[in-house]
Scaffold this motif. Structure first.
Motif, mmCIF file in Angstrom:
data_model
loop_
_atom_site.group_PDB
_atom_site.id
_atom_site.type_symbol
_atom_site.label_atom_id
_atom_site.label_comp_id
_atom_site.label_asym_id
_atom_site.label_seq_id
_atom_site.Cartn_x
_atom_site.Cartn_y
_atom_site.Cartn_z
ATOM 1 N N THR A 92 -3.356 3.527 16.289
ATOM 2 C CA THR A 92 -4.521 4.397 16.114
ATOM 3 C C THR A 92 -5.625 3.550 15.507
ATOM 4 O O THR A 92 -5.407 2.895 14.485
ATOM 5 C CB THR A 92 -4.194 5.561 15.155
ATOM 6 N N ASN A 93 -6.772 3.527 16.133
ATOM 7 C CA ASN A 93 -7.910 2.828 15.542
ATOM 8 C C ASN A 93 -8.706 3.816 14.701
ATOM 9 O O ASN A 93 -8.932 4.950 15.118
ATOM 10 C CB ASN A 93 -8.808 2.225 16.622
ATOM 11 N N ILE A 94 -9.088 3.360 13.528
ATOM 12 C CA ILE A 94 -9.858 4.218 12.635
ATOM 13 C C ILE A 94 -11.240 3.587 12.494
ATOM 14 O O ILE A 94 -11.336 2.379 12.231
ATOM 15 C CB ILE A 94 -9.179 4.310 11.247
ATOM 16 N N ASN A 95 -12.271 4.397 12.676
ATOM 17 C CA ASN A 95 -13.643 3.862 12.687
ATOM 18 C C ASN A 95 -13.730 2.610 13.553
ATOM 19 O O ASN A 95 -14.276 1.575 13.157
ATOM 20 C CB ASN A 95 -14.133 3.574 11.269
ATOM 21 N N GLU A 96 -13.140 2.725 14.720
ATOM 22 C CA GLU A 96 -13.129 1.700 15.774
ATOM 23 C C GLU A 96 -12.307 0.469 15.471
ATOM 24 O O GLU A 96 -11.530 0.001 16.289
ATOM 25 C CB GLU A 96 -14.556 1.246 16.129
ATOM 26 N N PHE A 97 -12.418 -0.095 14.281
ATOM 27 C CA PHE A 97 -11.865 -1.435 14.095
ATOM 28 C C PHE A 97 -10.640 -1.499 13.188
ATOM 29 O O PHE A 97 -9.863 -2.435 13.258
ATOM 30 C CB PHE A 97 -12.953 -2.375 13.562
ATOM 31 N N SER A 98 -10.497 -0.548 12.274
ATOM 32 C CA SER A 98 -9.299 -0.568 11.435
ATOM 33 C C SER A 98 -8.113 -0.108 12.275
ATOM 34 O O SER A 98 -8.284 0.601 13.268
ATOM 35 C CB SER A 98 -9.484 0.351 10.231
ATOM 36 N N MET A 99 -6.929 -0.566 11.889
ATOM 37 C CA MET A 99 -5.758 -0.287 12.728
ATOM 38 C C MET A 99 -4.639 0.343 11.923
ATOM 39 O O MET A 99 -4.374 -0.054 10.795
ATOM 40 C CB MET A 99 -5.187 -1.602 13.275
ATOM 41 N N THR A 178 10.490 5.102 9.267
ATOM 42 C CA THR A 178 9.221 4.761 9.908
ATOM 43 C C THR A 178 8.482 3.701 9.103
ATOM 44 O O THR A 178 8.451 3.751 7.875
ATOM 45 C CB THR A 178 8.345 6.028 10.043
ATOM 46 N N ILE A 179 7.904 2.763 9.822
ATOM 47 C CA ILE A 179 7.081 1.735 9.191
ATOM 48 C C ILE A 179 5.649 1.894 9.708
ATOM 49 O O ILE A 179 5.437 2.052 10.914
ATOM 50 C CB ILE A 179 7.574 0.313 9.585
ATOM 51 N N TYR A 180 4.709 1.854 8.776
ATOM 52 C CA TYR A 180 3.295 1.830 9.170
ATOM 53 C C TYR A 180 2.711 0.467 8.820
ATOM 54 O O TYR A 180 2.994 -0.065 7.726
ATOM 55 C CB TYR A 180 2.489 2.872 8.400
ATOM 56 N N LEU A 181 1.904 -0.070 9.718
ATOM 57 C CA LEU A 181 1.114 -1.263 9.386
ATOM 58 C C LEU A 181 -0.336 -0.794 9.342
ATOM 59 O O LEU A 181 -0.838 -0.268 10.345
ATOM 60 C CB LEU A 181 1.273 -2.334 10.461
ATOM 61 N N CYS A 182 -0.985 -0.930 8.209
ATOM 62 C CA CYS A 182 -2.356 -0.433 8.064
ATOM 63 C C CYS A 182 -3.315 -1.566 7.706
ATOM 64 O O CYS A 182 -3.146 -2.211 6.669
ATOM 65 C CB CYS A 182 -2.417 0.630 6.966
ATOM 66 N N TYR A 183 -4.275 -1.792 8.579
ATOM 67 C CA TYR A 183 -5.206 -2.899 8.360
ATOM 68 C C TYR A 183 -6.648 -2.407 8.349
ATOM 69 O O TYR A 183 -7.178 -1.976 9.376
ATOM 70 C CB TYR A 183 -5.037 -3.949 9.471
ATOM 71 N N GLY A 184 -7.275 -2.488 7.202
ATOM 72 C CA GLY A 184 -8.682 -2.093 7.087
ATOM 73 C C GLY A 184 -9.592 -3.214 7.577
ATOM 74 O O GLY A 184 -9.187 -4.380 7.622
ATOM 75 N N HIS A 185 -10.822 -2.869 7.920
ATOM 76 C CA HIS A 185 -11.721 -3.907 8.429
ATOM 77 C C HIS A 185 -12.903 -4.167 7.489
ATOM 78 O O HIS A 185 -13.814 -4.907 7.815
ATOM 79 C CB HIS A 185 -12.221 -3.562 9.836
ATOM 80 N N ALA A 197 -10.714 5.620 4.996
ATOM 81 C CA ALA A 197 -10.574 6.445 6.206
ATOM 82 C C ALA A 197 -9.122 6.447 6.698
ATOM 83 O O ALA A 197 -8.633 7.473 7.190
ATOM 84 C CB ALA A 197 -11.516 5.921 7.292
ATOM 85 N N ILE A 198 -8.427 5.343 6.557
ATOM 86 C CA ILE A 198 -7.013 5.270 6.958
ATOM 87 C C ILE A 198 -6.199 6.271 6.135
ATOM 88 O O ILE A 198 -5.402 7.048 6.647
ATOM 89 C CB ILE A 198 -6.452 3.840 6.753
ATOM 90 N N VAL A 199 -6.430 6.242 4.820
ATOM 91 C CA VAL A 199 -5.674 7.126 3.928
ATOM 92 C C VAL A 199 -5.986 8.588 4.247
ATOM 93 O O VAL A 199 -5.094 9.438 4.301
ATOM 94 C CB VAL A 199 -5.970 6.789 2.450
#
Ligand SMILES: [Zn+2]
Length: 489
Positions: A92-99, A178-185, A197-199
């Motif tokens: 899922t992309n958040i605000n286009e670039f975060s993942m 479940t594992i989440y990988l969360c990467y902010g931009h 926004a991810i949170v």
């Protein structure tokens, strides 16, 4: 008289006995676990990190300089480089670039684990370019070292995670948890479009995480006084921050006939008072945890002090406050960062301003800081206003949780020689936003930090050795295995 002397002697013997007893029975908190067998890392993993460093995902202070193509390119690079992750995990992309990558587990009763990182890097100052041994965006690997902006902050985490997941997918690993990988931009700009926004998104999905792991600490070499052991620090808390802007407006005039007190005088006095009246020293939970974990592994004198923290408190505090890095651990710090007033050398200005940046210990609130400032400057002509970018210090996370134990165990499996201890992170990380999802938030990146590379953070010649990077992949692969297969809760 004899009786008094005897009583005194007895008292001394009891105190010394008590101190020594505590010292000799100070239990080690290190988990003993067999080292993990060293898995082989695909030869192209290092090329992937090098390639990731060539993509200029720079966070510039000026939003107009944002280069969206670099962030799109990074997304494409991830898609092309990790085909199994791309096809088997849900992105899922958040605000286009975060993942957000979701690797769904088979047992939904297990709370998910979140591994964090950030895609953006700080710019390289043009005037510093010539000091780089190697072009920071060329993605060059030379003499076993991968060079470039983002090598340790923080593409090592992102690419390290992705390599590990791809490796496990290749082996056919299927997680129960479940594992989440969360990467902010935009971590370097405060994380409002990324982490926040991810949170928000995950919170809306009712995600409640078992634990969260972000950057923040590493394995230190020679950076902790009193020991030559390598110390892996796990950040169980971080400091908050606030900037308070002081301003005053009083009548100015010509500099040939100055009044007794000018705006500049009053502001200078306020700043001086704040510097002269620092916050009191305090041993907060994460620092107490640090002492109780590192203490048993230290030489006798330090061990004795940490085993008897109440008796040796004054000594511990006076040792720590001698160095800025130690002082920051035990105190809400006061740093005047901007001061201004006046425009002409012979005109007394009507206004003067100062900005003071405070880094706040857990347990102290922004309101407490404000109160301290107002009481200390004791000048109601001075207006005290909060800056717009502030953060309360989050609560400390437990050292007795599944998350802490899993990170600790994994460090011991991959880096058997190191001592593992919790500590307080002085700076701010994106993980501060993740508390709505979990109370177990930790900060650790698996690489060695020493006097050679510590200044490369946001500095020149940022780099990571191939060896360290491959161990980081081993660490993340093992951490994921430990998280998804141990079946603890
Ligand atoms: Zn970072």
């Amino acid at each position: 008289m004899k009786k008094i002397l005897f009583a005194l002697l007895l008292l001394i013997v009891v105190i010394v006995g008590y101190i020594l007893y505590n010292t000799f029975t100070f239990p080690s908190k290190q988990i003993t676990v067999a080292p993990a067998s060293k898995i082989s890392i695909p030869a192209d993993a290092k090329e992937h990190l090098a390639k990731a460093l060539t993509i200029r995902t720079i966070s510039n202070e000026n939003p107009e300089d944002f280069d969206s193509t670099a962030f799109y390119e990074f997304g494409q690079f991830v898609k092309n480089t990790y085909p199994l992750t791309d096809s088997l995990l849900e992105l899922t992309n958040i605000n286009e670039f975060s993942m957000i990558f979701k690797w769904e587990g088979s047992d939904t009763s297990l709370k998910p684990v979140i591994l964090m990182g950030h895609l953006d890097v700080v710019p390289v100052a043009t005037e510093n370019l010539e000091k780089w041994y190697i072009d920071p965006f060329a993605g060059i690997i030379k003499d076993g070292v991968i060079w470039g902006r983002g090598a340790i902050d923080d593409k090592i985490s992102v690419i390290g995670n992705l390599e590990a997941v791809e490796l496990l997918l290749k082996e056919g690993v299927k997680p129960q948890r479940t594992i989440y990988l969360c990467y902010g931009h935009d971590e370097e700009l405060g994380g409002l479009n990324g982490a926040v926004a991810i949170v928000k998104y995950l919170k809306e999905k009712d995600v409640e995480a078992e634990f969260v792991l972000d950057e923040g600490f590493a394995i230190t070499q020679g950076l902790i006084p009193g020991t030559d052991k390598d110390i892996a620090l796990i950040g169980t808390a971080e400091k908050g921050f606030v900037t308070l802007n002081l301003s005053i407006a009083i009548e100015g005039g010509h500099s040939s006939m100055p009044k007794e007190e000018t705006a500049i005088d009053a502001i200078s006095k306020a700043v001086a008072r704040l510097k002269d009246n620092p916050f009191p020293a305090e041993i907060t939970q994460p620092v107490q945890d640090f002492m109780s974990h590192i203490g048993p592994e230290m030489p006798f004198t330090q061990k004795m002090a940490f085993a008897n923290p109440t008796i040796f408190r004054p000594m511990i505090i006076s040792t720590l406050e001698k160095k800025p890095s130690g002082n920051a651990l035990i105190r809400t710090t006061t740093a005047p960062t901007i001061i201004n007033g006046g425009i002409k050398e012979n005109v007394i200005p009507y206004e003067a301003h100062a900005s003071i940046n405070f880094r706040i210990l857990p347990g102290t609130s922004i309101e407490d800081v404000k109160e301290h400032v107002i009481n200390t400057i004791a000048d109601d002509r001075i207006e005290v206003k909060e800056g717009s970018f502030n953060s309360e210090a989050p609560k400390s996370s437990s050292v007795n949780s599944f998350g802490y134990n899993t990170i600790h165990t994994t460090i011991k499996q991959i880096f058997p020689q190191v001592v593992v201890t919790p500590n307080l992170v002085i700076g701010a990380t994106d993980s501060r936003y993740y508390y709505p999802l979990s109370s177990n938030v930790y900060r650790f990146t698996p690489f060695y930090l020493n006097s050679e590379n510590i200044s490369t953070f946001h500095g020149i010649n940022e780099r990571i050795s191939v060896n360290d990077f491959e161990n980081a992949i081993r660490f993340y692969a093992q951490l994921i295995r430990n998280s998804i297969e141990l079946n603890h809760q």
